[in-house]
Design an enzyme around this catalytic site. Structure first.
Site, mmCIF file in Angstrom:
data_model
loop_
_atom_site.group_PDB
_atom_site.id
_atom_site.type_symbol
_atom_site.label_atom_id
_atom_site.label_comp_id
_atom_site.label_asym_id
_atom_site.label_seq_id
_atom_site.Cartn_x
_atom_site.Cartn_y
_atom_site.Cartn_z
ATOM 1 N N ASP A 41 1.692 6.380 11.026
ATOM 2 C CA ASP A 41 2.891 6.203 10.121
ATOM 3 C C ASP A 41 3.824 5.199 11.011
ATOM 4 O O ASP A 41 3.459 4.906 12.068
ATOM 5 C CB ASP A 41 3.450 7.517 10.094
ATOM 6 C CG ASP A 41 4.377 7.565 8.916
ATOM 7 O OD1 ASP A 41 5.508 6.730 8.977
ATOM 8 O OD2 ASP A 41 4.382 8.048 7.975
ATOM 9 N N ASP A 67 1.914 0.321 10.878
ATOM 10 C CA ASP A 67 2.671 -0.186 9.622
ATOM 11 C C ASP A 67 1.622 -0.733 9.054
ATOM 12 O O ASP A 67 0.856 -1.837 9.139
ATOM 13 C CB ASP A 67 3.499 -1.476 10.194
ATOM 14 C CG ASP A 67 4.332 -1.913 9.035
ATOM 15 O OD1 ASP A 67 3.864 -1.624 8.095
ATOM 16 O OD2 ASP A 67 5.135 -2.909 9.229
ATOM 17 N N VAL A 68 1.513 -0.242 7.625
ATOM 18 C CA VAL A 68 0.356 -0.316 6.883
ATOM 19 C C VAL A 68 0.566 -1.873 6.445
ATOM 20 O O VAL A 68 -0.736 -2.206 5.645
ATOM 21 C CB VAL A 68 -0.179 0.738 5.753
ATOM 22 C CG1 VAL A 68 -0.637 1.981 6.530
ATOM 23 C CG2 VAL A 68 0.810 1.073 4.782
ATOM 24 N N TYR A 167 5.955 -0.437 -8.302
ATOM 25 C CA TYR A 167 5.308 0.776 -7.888
ATOM 26 C C TYR A 167 4.198 0.993 -8.792
ATOM 27 O O TYR A 167 3.110 1.413 -8.273
ATOM 28 C CB TYR A 167 6.610 2.102 -7.859
ATOM 29 C CG TYR A 167 5.789 3.235 -7.360
ATOM 30 C CD1 TYR A 167 5.722 3.749 -6.064
ATOM 31 C CD2 TYR A 167 5.406 4.159 -8.541
ATOM 32 C CE1 TYR A 167 5.332 5.008 -5.606
ATOM 33 C CE2 TYR A 167 5.112 5.504 -8.098
ATOM 34 C CZ TYR A 167 5.004 5.789 -6.693
ATOM 35 O OH TYR A 167 4.316 6.839 -6.279
ATOM 36 N N LYS A 171 0.099 1.377 -8.074
ATOM 37 C CA LYS A 171 -0.429 2.486 -8.149
ATOM 38 C C LYS A 171 -1.707 2.419 -9.165
ATOM 39 O O LYS A 171 -2.768 3.064 -8.832
ATOM 40 C CB LYS A 171 0.482 3.631 -8.513
ATOM 41 C CG LYS A 171 1.568 3.913 -7.320
ATOM 42 C CD LYS A 171 0.829 4.609 -6.376
ATOM 43 C CE LYS A 171 1.805 4.747 -5.180
ATOM 44 N NZ LYS A 171 0.993 5.396 -3.865
#
Length: 262
Positions: A41, A67-68, A167, A171
């Site tokens: 995370d 940090d993705v 978002y 998704k």
């Protein structure tokens, strides 16, 4: 015995977004089932708190700040984990963010969305998950075994008036990423599935879902009439991470109080 199918003793799991919310719940249940869990995370303090709680309960956990949105860093982190532990059995790609309100507000309408806000969400929710799946797949294919669980959303299955465009779009893209990856990975014994949560009481969007008026608005969309606690996703996470899901791949399972059924 059937319960043995849910055991993860001797397995190594990695969870992104593990400092809170659904990622924290996933990390906890993997550890409860016997796995050693690598927590990642951007929130170092949150990671440490989750890791301490897992070890205090008798589990095994380690922290890797990550940090993705930094795809090279994801690949390096996963390579380093495999180099240290010799394998990677379960990956839960849970890290995600939301940016901007829904189209029901003036700022959330399609003409008002700024490039920087869109790009930030895409970098974390889609590109970050892609890089996580990509890096994990390489090692799992070599092993001939592995489980990948992607956290999508009910907003990726149907329109959702409570979330923003970026978002919903990211998704939805994850649902097809899972389908596509499943076809490639199946011959290698690697299974990938997604969960599609409805509203859960997490820290996403600064935890605004905990505000009484926001919680009431979300609850009104749920046939069960409430939002969920992160504890309620643990059973599904364990199913998809364990040998119990040995004939499941390429699917997205709603856990949404009935929202997708509407």
């Amino acid at each position: 015995m059937v319960m043995d199918r849910f055991a993860l003793e001797g397995r190594l799991g990695l969870v992104t977004g593990a400092a809170s919310g659904l990622g924290k719940a996933a990390a906890e249940v993997l550890a409860e089932a016997g796995a050693t869990v690598v927590l990642t995370d951007i929130d170092q303090a949150g990671l440490n708190a989750v890791a301490d709680a897992i070890t205090d309960a008798g589990g095994r956990a380690e922290c890797v700040p990550l940090d993705v949105s930094d795809r090279p860093a994801i690949r390096t982190a996963i390579d380093d984990v495999v180099a240290r532990h010799g394998r990677l059995d379960v990956v839960v790609a849970s890290a995600g963010i939301t940016a901007g309100p829904s189209y029901r507000t003036e700022a959330g309408r399609i003409e008002a969305i700024e490039d920087t806000a869109w790009d930030t969400v895409v970098a974390v929710n889609l590109s970050g998950v892609f890089a996580t799946v990509q890096a994990a797949s390489r090692h799992m294919k070599s092993q001939g075994d592995g489980r990948i669980v992607v956290v999508a959303s009910v907003a990726g299955l149907k329109s959702d008036p409570m979330v923003g465009y970026a978002y919903a779009a990211t998704k939805s893209a994850l649902v097809n990423l899972v389908r596509q990856a499943a076809m490639e990975l199946a011959p290698h014994g690697v299974l990938i599935n997604a969960v599609a949560p409805g509203p859960f009481r997490t820290n996403i969007a600064g935890g605004r879902i905990r505000q009484p008026e926001i919680e009431a608005a979300f609850s009104a969309l749920v046939p069960l009439g409430r939002i969920a606690d992160p504890e309620e996703i643990k059973g599904l996470m364990l199913l998809l991470a364990s040998p119990a899901s040995s004939f499941m791949t390429g699917t997205t399972i709603p856990i949404d109080g009935g929202m997708a059924a509407r």
